[in-house]
Design an enzyme around this catalytic site. Structure first.
Site, PDB file in Angstrom:
ATOM      1  N   LYS A 175       0.879  -1.175   0.000  1.00  0.00           N
ATOM      2  CA  LYS A 175       0.000   0.000   0.000  1.00  0.00           C
ATOM      3  C   LYS A 175       0.913   1.221   0.000  1.00  0.00           C
ATOM      4  O   LYS A 175       1.595   1.505   0.986  1.00  0.00           O
ATOM      5  CB  LYS A 175      -0.900  -0.027   1.230  1.00  0.00           C
ATOM      6  CG  LYS A 175      -1.535   1.306   1.647  1.00  0.00           C
ATOM      7  CD  LYS A 175      -2.515   1.840   0.634  1.00  0.00           C
ATOM      8  CE  LYS A 175      -3.298   3.018   1.239  1.00  0.00           C
ATOM      9  NZ  LYS A 175      -2.432   4.165   1.606  1.00  0.00           N
ATOM     10  N   GLY A 232       4.122   3.408  11.239  1.00  0.00           N
ATOM     11  CA  GLY A 232       3.303   4.611  11.217  1.00  0.00           C
ATOM     12  C   GLY A 232       2.779   4.954  12.590  1.00  0.00           C
ATOM     13  O   GLY A 232       3.334   4.532  13.616  1.00  0.00           O
ATOM     14  N   SER A 233       1.700   5.701  12.617  1.00  0.00           N
ATOM     15  CA  SER A 233       1.155   6.201  13.870  1.00  0.00           C
ATOM     16  C   SER A 233       0.461   5.111  14.667  1.00  0.00           C
ATOM     17  O   SER A 233      -0.016   4.110  14.111  1.00  0.00           O
ATOM     18  CB  SER A 233       0.158   7.330  13.596  1.00  0.00           C
ATOM     19  OG  SER A 233      -1.022   6.812  12.995  1.00  0.00           O
ATOM     20  N   GLY A 237      -2.163   2.382  13.155  1.00  0.00           N
ATOM     21  CA  GLY A 237      -1.687   1.037  13.400  1.00  0.00           C
ATOM     22  C   GLY A 237      -2.662   0.221  14.225  1.00  0.00           C
ATOM     23  O   GLY A 237      -2.885  -0.970  13.962  1.00  0.00           O
ATOM     24  N   GLU A 256       5.211  -1.130  13.723  1.00  0.00           N
ATOM     25  CA  GLU A 256       6.122  -0.265  14.494  1.00  0.00           C
ATOM     26  C   GLU A 256       5.395   1.058  14.639  1.00  0.00           C
ATOM     27  O   GLU A 256       5.163   1.757  13.654  1.00  0.00           O
ATOM     28  CB  GLU A 256       7.452  -0.135  13.758  1.00  0.00           C
ATOM     29  CG  GLU A 256       8.537   0.524  14.587  1.00  0.00           C
ATOM     30  CD  GLU A 256       8.495   2.035  14.475  1.00  0.00           C
ATOM     31  OE1 GLU A 256       7.919   2.683  15.381  1.00  0.00           O
ATOM     32  OE2 GLU A 256       9.027   2.560  13.495  1.00  0.00           O
ATOM     33  N   CYS A 293      11.206   7.755  14.201  1.00  0.00           N
ATOM     34  CA  CYS A 293      10.508   6.973  15.225  1.00  0.00           C
ATOM     35  C   CYS A 293      11.367   6.791  16.473  1.00  0.00           C
ATOM     36  O   CYS A 293      10.836   6.464  17.536  1.00  0.00           O
ATOM     37  CB  CYS A 293      10.076   5.623  14.665  1.00  0.00           C
ATOM     38  SG  CYS A 293      11.321   4.813  13.663  1.00  0.00           S
ATOM     39  N   GLU A 382       3.804  10.254  22.158  1.00  0.00           N
ATOM     40  CA  GLU A 382       4.678  10.786  21.118  1.00  0.00           C
ATOM     41  C   GLU A 382       4.043  11.985  20.419  1.00  0.00           C
ATOM     42  O   GLU A 382       2.872  11.951  20.045  1.00  0.00           O
ATOM     43  CB  GLU A 382       4.972   9.708  20.069  1.00  0.00           C
ATOM     44  CG  GLU A 382       5.877  10.187  18.944  1.00  0.00           C
ATOM     45  CD  GLU A 382       6.077   9.140  17.866  1.00  0.00           C
ATOM     46  OE1 GLU A 382       7.120   9.182  17.199  1.00  0.00           O
ATOM     47  OE2 GLU A 382       5.181   8.289  17.683  1.00  0.00           O
TER      48      GLU A 382
END
Length: 491
Positions: A175, A232-233, A237, A256, A293, A382
């Site tokens: 994707k 990603g976020s 996620g 992750e 990250c 975060e």
């Protein structure tokens, strides 16, 4: 410049009914029907590619790396246009991308790959004989990969997840990330060229654009997909994780999801080199506009005069760092919103508050005490960008309490000198339970692509604490053990 604006489905560039705009042009949105065709082609390819030799797969990975290098100038030009990243950063990331492809190629050619175990038959064992048992790791089938926003090369179309899955023998459906579809398209062209030159089945790789959630949702829910890789976020996620778990046959989701990557500045290190640590932290915090990250967003520092001087040094260092262009305007807006939300918490002191506009990323710096930090979970979330919080502690017991209060992290760092060993020994076993990588006297930005690297950690840093998305161990995610009993003659 060669750049296709369509979706790559099993060797064919397929247009969509709708398009979406990028800084590099307009691109065709994918559809659930395209997802189905890509997954079916991947399943067909699996019976050939999954059974192919390690030599064949290694040649394919090396060919992808070669084709990416052949398009180096185009990748840098389009990548800079779409992401705002400087040319030097993209050139370095391209080298990392091709380097990990070649690392995985060399890894699967080693004599001990894949890991096998053999228990020979013991026909005369009493009271019962033992059969011949052989354990071999086998590829799991088609894998869905989601490109990351912050690493348009190393964690995207031909990034670590894709390289690991292909090394394992698993066809991939990617994707593409809508923030840099042009960069994704050039890399997809490189992979297609490698498929052609090495004679792989066309369905070994497909890439589908999707400006909304429809394509991604269809991909993770397709019954032929056997695992998902995502960077990603936490918000996105978690949605995908839940979709994977809710399938009639659940599949693993290797996500992750980010972290605040805390740094503990121990008393002797603070006294001996506080200013140097503060300057190093400021540089790490703002590297890439804080869009890594492993960005160290929270730092624990003892109270007192030395701690005060540290805060002053960090502020002075951050003030010298010029605004940087963030990946997208939406990411910049989300960063400003995160800074505002944490600044409004009672008991938080603002030292630097960004006055940024549009896509600018400007450093922000807050300070609070341990009690406030523990009592307000938002301070431990975060903020994707150059946003730092210094948490002041009192005794060594406070440092230990802070470590216990942490959620799962990608990294934990101990800044320590001689005389800090006793406290470090108290913190280390806690850090081991909280993070996938524990550092001494360094900064976590910069993830070496090597056999021993772990890029992952306990939830919410990642969705699978036993996995890594960087390093050769990443291949293991897309393999499963099969035991063969009394079948040595067929192996």
């Amino acid at each position: 410049m060669i750049m296709n604006d369509k979706n790559l489905i099993a060797g064919q560039w397929v247009p969509g009914d709708q398009t979406f705009a990028s800084d590099a042009g307009d691109f065709h949105d994918g559809t659930p029907d395209m997802v189905a065709k890509a997954c079916e082609a991947a399943e067909d390819a699996f019976w050939t590619y999954g059974a192919s030799s390690a030599e064949n797969r290694a040649a394919f990975l090396n060919a992808i790396a070669d084709e990416i290098e052949n398009r180096a100038e185009d990748i840098t030009e389009v990548g800079s246009l779409e992401t705002g990243l400087p040319a030097a950063r993209l050139e370095g990331e391209r080298g990392r991308t091709t380097g990990q492809l070649r690392l995985f190629a060399s890894h699967i050619l080693k004599d001990d790959y894949p890991e096998t175990r053999h228990d020979p038959a013991l026909p005369d064992r009493a009271p019962l004989p033992r059969p011949d048992l052989t354990l071999i790791h086998k590829p799991i089938g088609p894998v869905a990969i989601f490109g990351a926003s912050n690493f348009p090369l190393a964690f995207s179309v031909a990034g670590g997840d894709t390289a690991a899955a292909l090394a394992a023998g698993c066809p991939v459906v990617v994707k593409a990330h809508p923030a840099h579809p042009g960069t994704c398209a050039i890399i997809a062209e490189a992979i297609l060229a490698a498929i052609t030159s090495t004679g792989q089945p066309a369905g070994t790789f497909s890439m589908i654009h999707g400006s909304g959630a429809e394509v991604g949702s269809a991909l993770v829910q397709h019954p032929l997909i056997q695992a998902v890789g995502f960077t990603g976020s936490h918000k996105v996620g978690r949605i995908l994780f839940d979709l994977c778990a809710a399938r009639p046959v659940p599949i693993p989701f290797f996500g992750e999801l980010g972290a605040v990557n805390p740094i503990f500045v121990l008393p002797n290190a603070l006294a001996n080199r506080g200013e140097t640590i503060a300057e190093g932290w400021a540089a790490s915090l703002t590297l890439g506009a804080g869009q890594f990250c492993t960005n160290p967003g929270v730092l624990f520092v003892p109270g007192g005069a030395a701690g005060d001087a540290f805060v002053a040094s960090a502020k002075a260092a951050l003030e010298q760092i010029a605004p940087q262009t963030m990946l997208t305007q939406g990411i910049a807006q989300a960063c400003r919103a995160g800074v505002a939300a944490t600044s409004d918490v009672p008991g938080v002191q603002t030292h630097l508050s960004p006055q940024s506009q549009q896509r600018d990323g400007v450093a922000s710096l807050l300070e609070t005490d341990l009690q406030t930090w523990i009592a307000n979970p938002i301070l431990a979330e975060e903020v994707f960008g150059p946003h730092g919080i210094i948490v002041r502690t009192g005794t060594d017991t406070d440092m230990v309490a802070a470590a216990h209060a942490l959620q799962g992290q990608l990294t934990v760092t101990l800044q320590m000198d001689e005389g800090d060993a006793a406290l470090a020994k108290q913190l280390l076993p806690i850090a081991e339970r909280k993070a996938g990588r524990v550092l001494a006297n360094g900064f976590p930005t910069g993830v070496e692509v090597a056999d021993a690297m772990v890029h992952g950690g306990p939830y919410p840093a990642s969705s699978n604490f036993g996995a890594t998305s960087v390093g050769a161990l990443a291949i293991r995610r897309f393999l499963r053990p099969v035991c063969y009993q009394n079948m040595q003659h067929l192996l």
